[in-house]
Design a protein around this motif. Structure first.
Motif, PDB file in Angstrom:
ATOM      1  N   GLY A  37       0.805  -1.214   0.000  1.00 46.17           N
ATOM      2  CA  GLY A  37       0.000   0.000   0.000  1.00 46.17           C
ATOM      3  C   GLY A  37       0.836   1.261   0.000  1.00 46.17           C
ATOM      4  N   ASP A 103      -7.365  -1.895  -0.398  1.00 46.86           N
ATOM      5  CA  ASP A 103      -8.361  -0.900  -0.765  1.00 46.86           C
ATOM      6  C   ASP A 103      -8.680  -1.021  -2.246  1.00 46.86           C
ATOM      7  N   LYS A 106      -6.955   1.613  -4.462  1.00 49.49           N
ATOM      8  CA  LYS A 106      -5.515   1.430  -4.640  1.00 49.49           C
ATOM      9  C   LYS A 106      -5.249   0.347  -5.689  1.00 49.49           C
ATOM     10  N   ASN A 135     -16.439   6.690  -7.414  1.00 47.84           N
ATOM     11  CA  ASN A 135     -15.914   7.384  -6.249  1.00 47.84           C
ATOM     12  C   ASN A 135     -16.852   8.507  -5.810  1.00 47.84           C
ATOM     13  N   ARG A 140     -16.332   8.855  -0.628  1.00 42.90           N
ATOM     14  CA  ARG A 140     -15.179   8.555   0.225  1.00 42.90           C
ATOM     15  C   ARG A 140     -14.025   8.072  -0.641  1.00 42.90           C
ATOM     16  N   LYS A 141     -12.828   8.184  -0.127  1.00 42.15           N
ATOM     17  CA  LYS A 141     -11.642   7.885  -0.914  1.00 42.15           C
ATOM     18  C   LYS A 141     -11.175   6.444  -0.776  1.00 42.15           C
ATOM     19  N   LYS A 142     -11.707   5.722   0.219  1.00 40.67           N
ATOM     20  CA  LYS A 142     -11.279   4.347   0.439  1.00 40.67           C
ATOM     21  C   LYS A 142     -12.480   3.410   0.456  1.00 40.67           C
ATOM     22  N   SER A 144     -12.860  -0.841   1.272  1.00 39.05           N
ATOM     23  CA  SER A 144     -12.311  -2.186   1.445  1.00 39.05           C
ATOM     24  C   SER A 144     -13.153  -3.174   0.648  1.00 39.05           C
TER      25      SER A 144
END
Length: 404
Positions: A37, A103, A106, A135, A140-142, A144
């Protein structure tokens, strides 16, 4: 015993020039890469030590974290070795990862970088835009992979259909992208798939039948005889007709045609989609349209149509972006022309290909259509042409209802 090493994955490069740092696990000559990461510039990475140089901001913190990860991986490898059970490198990777720690966004960055590496610029452009919209929906940017479930995807479908007014067929493209990235993560990073949201009883991707309607002979003739158009509109019509006259040559290939591609009354060009070399006779109708464009050129390397003038054709990414912009402008002008001429069907550059299919119908053998369409498989041609061949079903319908 498995070996663990910290490496810089130079296959994947982010826009800011950084590369991902990964743990490389090797067992029985097979390797797996587990991404940490973390990203770093190549100039700040010590390849020999497998650590960040002091020139890297917060290098001490980063190196401590990396050394801790290596230590944990070695410890787990020793535990598995002591169990006296033969374990694959994939099993070791899952053991080290434990619960899902990756993520989605990512992983998507690496997925997009891989498209750029393979020079899939058009695909990269489209997929990057779709991920930005996903997105926006999440706010939100993340994300899971555990949270990427059926409920969330159903909400995203609703968002696309009713808030962004996206066509159902395009919604499928979004879901396919998310599924592709999820599968990429399952394969490359050993992401736990117990919560996998796709498949029977979950999100099933089925393509809705698309309506392919091309122009008929009368409507094409309206374009051929169109008058009182602006210069920009006439150029758009000429570009469309050139595509149609060459059996629906794709707009990206039309825009890159050069004068040197025409030899001895034949067109020779390489298709951008599959790199196939194509040779077609130049019809008289095409000659009349092309002559004003080619007769004033000074060099055979000059582009036939001027739309990409000033663009470095060797910069494939820039060309792909420019083609999209030019196509949008051409389609807008064609819509105006259609309204002027009373053509009620949607007129766009891609419709030139459908129009050729519509008019050809069952007039020529399917094998010849396959050559003209440049399809690798005749099955593709049959499926494509089934949208336009209605004579048998029309005759059958007439026989049933015509009982007077």
């Amino acid at each position: 015993m498995a070996t663990v090493k910290i490496v810089l994955r130079k296959n994947y490069r982010k826009k800011d020039g950084t590369f991902p740092i990964a743990l490389r696990l090797t067992q029985y000559r097979k390797s797996k890469f587990l991404f940490t990461g973390e990203y770093i510039l190549e100039k700040d990475w010590d390849e020999t030590k497998g650590l960040a140089k002091k020139s890297c901001l917060n290098s001490s913190r980063l190196n401590n974290m990396l050394l801790k990860k290596v230590s944990e991986a070695h410890e787990m490898a020793l535990e598995m070795e002591a169990s006296e059970e033969k374990q694959s490198v994939s099993t070791l990777a899952k053991k080290i990862l434990g619960e899902d720690k990756f993520d989605f966004f990512k992983v998507s960055e690496i997925f997009l970088a891989n498209l750029l590496k393979r020079k899939k610029f058009d695909q990269h452009y489209n997929q990057e835009k779709r991920l930005k919209i996903f997105n926006t929906f999440l706010r939100r940017k993340k994300l899971s992979f555990i949270d990427l479930d059926v409920r969330l995807l159903r909400g995203f479908e609703t968002f696309l259909l009713y808030e962004r007014k996206v066509a159902p067929r395009t919604v499928i493209n979004y879901l396919m992208l998310i599924r592709t990235i999820y599968n990429f993560a399952r394969k490359e990073y050993q992401v736990d798939d117990r919560n996998y949201p796709f498949g029977k009883g979950k999100i099933q991707i089925k393509f809705p039948e698309t309506e392919k309607i091309g122009l008929n002979v009368y409507e094409v003739q309206l374009l051929e005889m169109a008058q009182n158009l602006t210069l920009a509109q006439q150029n758009a019509v000429n570009t469309w007709l050139t595509s149609f006259y060459f059996a629906g040559i794709r707009v990206g290939d039309i825009l890159k045609l050069k004068c040197s591609d025409f030899k001895d009354d034949r067109l020779y060009y390489r298709m951008g989609k599959n790199n196939k070399l194509v040779s077609l006779a130049v019809p008289d109708k095409a000659k009349r349209i092309l002559n004003p464009y080619t007769s004033v050129k000074n060099y055979k390397s000059d582009l036939v149509f001027p739309y990409l003038k000033g663009i470095n054709l060797r910069d494939e990414k820039q060309v792909a972006i420019s083609v999209k912009t030019i196509t949008r402008n051409l389609n807008r002008r064609l819509e105006i022309v259609a309204e002027k001429l009373g053509i009620e069907k949607r007129l766009s550059m891609h419709i030139a290909r459908h129009s050729f299919g519509n008019i050809s119908g069952d007039k020529i053998p399917i094998q010849m259509l396959q050559k003209l369409y440049r399809h690798s498989s005749i099955t593709t041609t049959v499926n494509y042409q089934s949208n336009f061949m209605h004579k048998e079903t029309d005759d059958a319908l007439e026989k049933v209802i015509n009982f007077d």
